[in-house]
Scaffold this motif. Sequence first.
Motif, PDB file in Angstrom:
ATOM      1  N   UNK A  55       0.845  -1.189   0.000  1.00 16.77           N
ATOM      2  CA  UNK A  55       0.000   0.000   0.000  1.00 16.77           C
ATOM      3  C   UNK A  55       0.880   1.239   0.000  1.00 16.77           C
ATOM      4  N   UNK A  56       0.341   2.306  -0.562  1.00 15.13           N
ATOM      5  CA  UNK A  56       1.068   3.573  -0.662  1.00 15.13           C
ATOM      6  C   UNK A  56       0.041   4.701  -0.610  1.00 15.13           C
ATOM      7  N   UNK A  82       0.118 -11.538   1.437  1.00 13.09           N
ATOM      8  CA  UNK A  82       0.529 -10.523   2.396  1.00 13.09           C
ATOM      9  C   UNK A  82       0.327  -9.108   1.859  1.00 13.09           C
ATOM     10  N   UNK A  83      -0.116  -8.231   2.750  1.00 14.69           N
ATOM     11  CA  UNK A  83      -0.268  -6.809   2.444  1.00 14.69           C
ATOM     12  C   UNK A  83       0.716  -6.053   3.327  1.00 14.69           C
ATOM     13  N   UNK A  84       1.580  -5.270   2.713  1.00 13.09           N
ATOM     14  CA  UNK A  84       2.596  -4.518   3.456  1.00 13.09           C
ATOM     15  C   UNK A  84       2.359  -3.018   3.302  1.00 13.09           C
ATOM     16  N   UNK A  85       2.464  -2.303   4.416  1.00 13.82           N
ATOM     17  CA  UNK A  85       2.319  -0.840   4.413  1.00 13.82           C
ATOM     18  C   UNK A  85       3.556  -0.207   3.780  1.00 13.82           C
ATOM     19  N   UNK A 119      -4.300  -8.144   9.382  1.00 12.54           N
ATOM     20  CA  UNK A 119      -3.249  -7.206   9.779  1.00 12.54           C
ATOM     21  C   UNK A 119      -2.188  -7.157   8.696  1.00 12.54           C
ATOM     22  N   UNK A 120      -1.573  -5.991   8.520  1.00 14.54           N
ATOM     23  CA  UNK A 120      -0.516  -5.899   7.512  1.00 14.54           C
ATOM     24  C   UNK A 120       0.733  -6.673   7.939  1.00 14.54           C
ATOM     25  N   UNK A 121       1.561  -6.987   6.970  1.00 17.07           N
ATOM     26  CA  UNK A 121       2.837  -7.655   7.219  1.00 17.07           C
ATOM     27  C   UNK A 121       3.726  -6.755   8.071  1.00 17.07           C
ATOM     28  N   UNK A 122       4.696  -7.342   8.714  1.00 23.26           N
ATOM     29  CA  UNK A 122       5.604  -6.558   9.552  1.00 23.26           C
ATOM     30  C   UNK A 122       6.656  -5.825   8.726  1.00 23.26           C
ATOM     31  N   UNK A 123       6.951  -6.307   7.527  1.00 27.19           N
ATOM     32  CA  UNK A 123       7.914  -5.625   6.670  1.00 27.19           C
ATOM     33  C   UNK A 123       7.215  -4.518   5.890  1.00 27.19           C
TER      34      UNK A 123
END
Length: 156
Positions: A55-56, A82-85, A119-123
């Motif tokens: 995401x951005x 996975x979804x990462x911020x 929840x988003x990924x930690x990376x």
Amino acid sequence: MSAAGTPHERAAASVAERPAHRVKMVLDCDTGVDDTLAILYAALHPAVELLGVGSVWGNVDLDTATRNCLHTVHLAGRPEVPVARGADRPLLQSEPVFAYHVHGDDGQGNAGTGRAVGAPATESAAEQMIRIAREHTNQVEIVAVGPLTNVAIALG
């Protein structure tokens, strides 16, 4: 319900019938209405192996974009993706400019639930891109459909 099943059942069956060669893909999105459709397409298309979503900031703020990405992969029946911020602002401009006037207050045409799913990924999104590209050398398509900030950070 028709003989072919519900739309969700038909989509799940389509995903189950994947061709031998699939495009490995990472999507990077500022998930408004248009990117919601991009995620659904990639998550459900039998020729696409969706390895991650980043995401951005862009159409909406980062928190909303991340929530919309998570909501959409769950809606597609693909919670394992996975979804990462990612980045919450441009690299060079002081404040981001959003398009709520186009995508609605929730980024999904005011049709979304507004609730978080998963929840988003930690990376970070850039770290996710780098990791996946290393794991699948010369095999991954990075499809960035929002601001290219996460791609710039990954390449930096």
